[in-house]
Design a protein around this motif. Structure first.
Motif, PDB file in Angstrom:
ATOM      1  N   ASN A 143      -2.349  -3.277  -9.946  1.00  0.00           N
ATOM      2  CA  ASN A 143      -2.474  -2.135  -9.041  1.00  0.00           C
ATOM      3  C   ASN A 143      -3.921  -1.666  -8.999  1.00  0.00           C
ATOM      4  OD1 ASN A 143       0.243  -2.200  -8.545  1.00  0.00           O
ATOM      5  ND2 ASN A 143       0.743  -0.355  -9.707  1.00  0.00           N
ATOM      6  N   ASP A 144      -4.396  -1.450  -7.793  1.00  0.00           N
ATOM      7  CA  ASP A 144      -5.753  -0.994  -7.505  1.00  0.00           C
ATOM      8  C   ASP A 144      -5.623   0.466  -7.086  1.00  0.00           C
ATOM      9  OD1 ASP A 144      -8.381  -0.740  -6.675  1.00  0.00           O
ATOM     10  OD2 ASP A 144      -8.218  -2.175  -5.021  1.00  0.00           O
ATOM     11  N   ASP A 145      -5.860   1.387  -8.032  1.00  0.00           N
ATOM     12  CA  ASP A 145      -5.509   2.794  -7.857  1.00  0.00           C
ATOM     13  C   ASP A 145      -6.727   3.684  -7.660  1.00  0.00           C
ATOM     14  OD1 ASP A 145      -2.861   2.162  -8.204  1.00  0.00           O
ATOM     15  OD2 ASP A 145      -2.727   2.884 -10.264  1.00  0.00           O
ATOM     16  N   GLN A 146      -6.569   4.687  -6.789  1.00  0.00           N
ATOM     17  CA  GLN A 146      -7.545   5.764  -6.654  1.00  0.00           C
ATOM     18  C   GLN A 146      -6.802   7.084  -6.779  1.00  0.00           C
ATOM     19  OE1 GLN A 146     -10.813   5.681  -3.717  1.00  0.00           O
ATOM     20  NE2 GLN A 146     -10.026   7.625  -2.939  1.00  0.00           N
ATOM     21  N   HIS A 184       0.843  -1.202   0.000  1.00  0.00           N
ATOM     22  CA  HIS A 184       0.000   0.000   0.000  1.00  0.00           C
ATOM     23  C   HIS A 184       0.870   1.240   0.000  1.00  0.00           C
ATOM     24  CE1 HIS A 184      -2.898   2.872   2.216  1.00  0.00           C
ATOM     25  NE2 HIS A 184      -3.196   2.863   0.932  1.00  0.00           N
ATOM     26  N   GLN A 229      -4.752  -0.982 -12.886  1.00  0.00           N
ATOM     27  CA  GLN A 229      -3.681  -0.940 -13.863  1.00  0.00           C
ATOM     28  C   GLN A 229      -2.964  -2.291 -13.819  1.00  0.00           C
ATOM     29  OE1 GLN A 229       0.320   1.543 -15.137  1.00  0.00           O
ATOM     30  NE2 GLN A 229      -1.103   2.454 -13.697  1.00  0.00           N
ATOM     31  N   LYS A 242     -11.274   5.644  -9.859  1.00  0.00           N
ATOM     32  CA  LYS A 242     -10.732   4.367  -9.402  1.00  0.00           C
ATOM     33  C   LYS A 242     -10.546   3.462 -10.620  1.00  0.00           C
ATOM     34  CE  LYS A 242     -13.252   4.773  -5.015  1.00  0.00           C
ATOM     35  NZ  LYS A 242     -14.247   4.159  -4.106  1.00  0.00           N
ATOM     36  N   LEU A 255      -2.598  10.038  -4.883  1.00  0.00           N
ATOM     37  CA  LEU A 255      -2.723   8.664  -5.346  1.00  0.00           C
ATOM     38  C   LEU A 255      -2.729   7.711  -4.162  1.00  0.00           C
ATOM     39  CD1 LEU A 255      -2.621   6.345  -7.493  1.00  0.00           C
ATOM     40  CD2 LEU A 255      -0.117   6.562  -7.399  1.00  0.00           C
ATOM     41  N   ASP A 256      -3.787   6.892  -4.075  1.00  0.00           N
ATOM     42  CA  ASP A 256      -3.876   5.843  -3.065  1.00  0.00           C
ATOM     43  C   ASP A 256      -3.877   4.518  -3.816  1.00  0.00           C
ATOM     44  OD1 ASP A 256      -4.158   4.444  -0.753  1.00  0.00           O
ATOM     45  OD2 ASP A 256      -6.226   5.068  -0.343  1.00  0.00           O
ATOM     46  N   SER A 257      -2.806   3.740  -3.655  1.00  0.00           N
ATOM     47  CA  SER A 257      -2.604   2.562  -4.490  1.00  0.00           C
ATOM     48  C   SER A 257      -2.318   1.324  -3.670  1.00  0.00           C
ATOM     49  CB  SER A 257      -1.440   2.813  -5.462  1.00  0.00           C
ATOM     50  OG  SER A 257      -1.264   1.719  -6.333  1.00  0.00           O
ATOM     51  N   HIS A 258      -2.974   0.227  -4.044  1.00  0.00           N
ATOM     52  CA  HIS A 258      -2.701  -1.076  -3.451  1.00  0.00           C
ATOM     53  C   HIS A 258      -2.070  -1.971  -4.520  1.00  0.00           C
ATOM     54  CE1 HIS A 258      -5.620   0.439  -0.491  1.00  0.00           C
ATOM     55  NE2 HIS A 258      -5.050  -0.412   0.356  1.00  0.00           N
ATOM     56  N   HIS A 259      -0.986  -2.653  -4.144  1.00  0.00           N
ATOM     57  CA  HIS A 259      -0.209  -3.452  -5.080  1.00  0.00           C
ATOM     58  C   HIS A 259      -0.325  -4.931  -4.712  1.00  0.00           C
ATOM     59  CE1 HIS A 259       1.360   0.499  -5.812  1.00  0.00           C
ATOM     60  NE2 HIS A 259       2.156   0.501  -4.750  1.00  0.00           N
TER      61      HIS A 259
END
Length: 242
Positions: free
Chosen positions: A45-48, A13, A117, A114, A19-23
């Motif tokens: 990547n789960d990006d906001q 995270h 990627q 949201k 940018l708030d991103s979970h990898h």
């Protein structure tokens, strides 16, 4: 059959403010030697991205890059002259090949965007860069998986330089489905976008990831209303272009 489970709360995270991103797999400052890739699937990547913010112009090469918006509008500009806005209900693909520069911005002045990627290693290196985006509204199905990506330009969805097939599915509570592997040696990485499901009896919740390989099929059940992305990819890194 072999499997791997990645619970949502075990992802990398990074919160950069805009940018708030979970990898799911190692990326940038998140490096986990046990989470480098799933076959040729390299990045999930789960990006906001905050309102009116985005990624400035930056380069890519020799990677197949897929963007799937989940909410909001994302403006794309690239060195091939493409200027486009992608939104929920569409899929974007870039074959970076010999090299491409692009930027991505949240066009909305008052709400975040949201999107997923996804990077897949190609089976051909140094191809001519390519861009495409399509609406998937006309191919959406209820309570079934529908194809949004394949290796074949004439199939439904976008295509990439790899023996990969992606499917999305939106299911009501209690719905069931089966999935057949397209090519021997491929595995499937399931990413739960919404709801709770079971895959071959494994319980999965929102943003969990579950990989299966050394099998030719699996069974799916939607425990609640759910939305799921399936990414079928070669498991052997010999499928990467040299």
């Amino acid at each position: 059959m072999k499997t791997v489970l990645h619970k949502a709360n075990t992802r990398g995270h990074a919160n950069h403010g805009w940018l708030d991103s979970h990898h799911t797999f190692s990326f940038a400052g998140y490096q986990n030697p046990e989470r480098m890739h799933f076959g040729v699937l390299r990045v999930l990547n789960d990006d906001q991205v905050s309102a009116a913010k985005g990624f400035g112009t930056h380069p890519h090469d020799n990677m197949e890059i897929i963007s799937i918006p989940l909410e909001g509008d994302l403006e794309h500009k690239d060195s091939m002259g493409n200027v486009a806005t992608i939104k929920e209900g569409e899929v974007q693909v870039m074959s970076a090949g010999t090299g491409i520069f692009h930027s991505e911005y949240n066009k909305n002045p008052d709400k975040p965007v949201k999107f997923l990627q996804i990077w897949v290693f190609p089976n051909k290196r140094n191809v001519e860069p390519r861009y495409d985006q399509i609406s998937i509204r006309d191919i959406e199905k209820e309570n079934a998986f529908y194809q949004v990506l394949s290796p074949n330009p004439d199939d439904e969805g976008v295509w990439i330089h790899q023996d990969a097939w992606f499917h999305l599915g939106k299911f009501e509570s209690g719905a069931e489905a089966s999935y057949q592997i397209h090519k021997e040696g491929n595995g499937v990485y399931a990413f739960i976008l919404e709801g709770e499901v079971e895959i071959n009896g494994q319980k999965l919740e929102k943003r969990d990831g579950f990989g299966l390989w050394e099998t030719d099929s699996f069974e799916f059940k939607s425990v609640t209303d759910s939305r799921v992305l399936l990414m079928e990819v070669p498991m052997s890194l010999s499928q990467i272009g040299r």
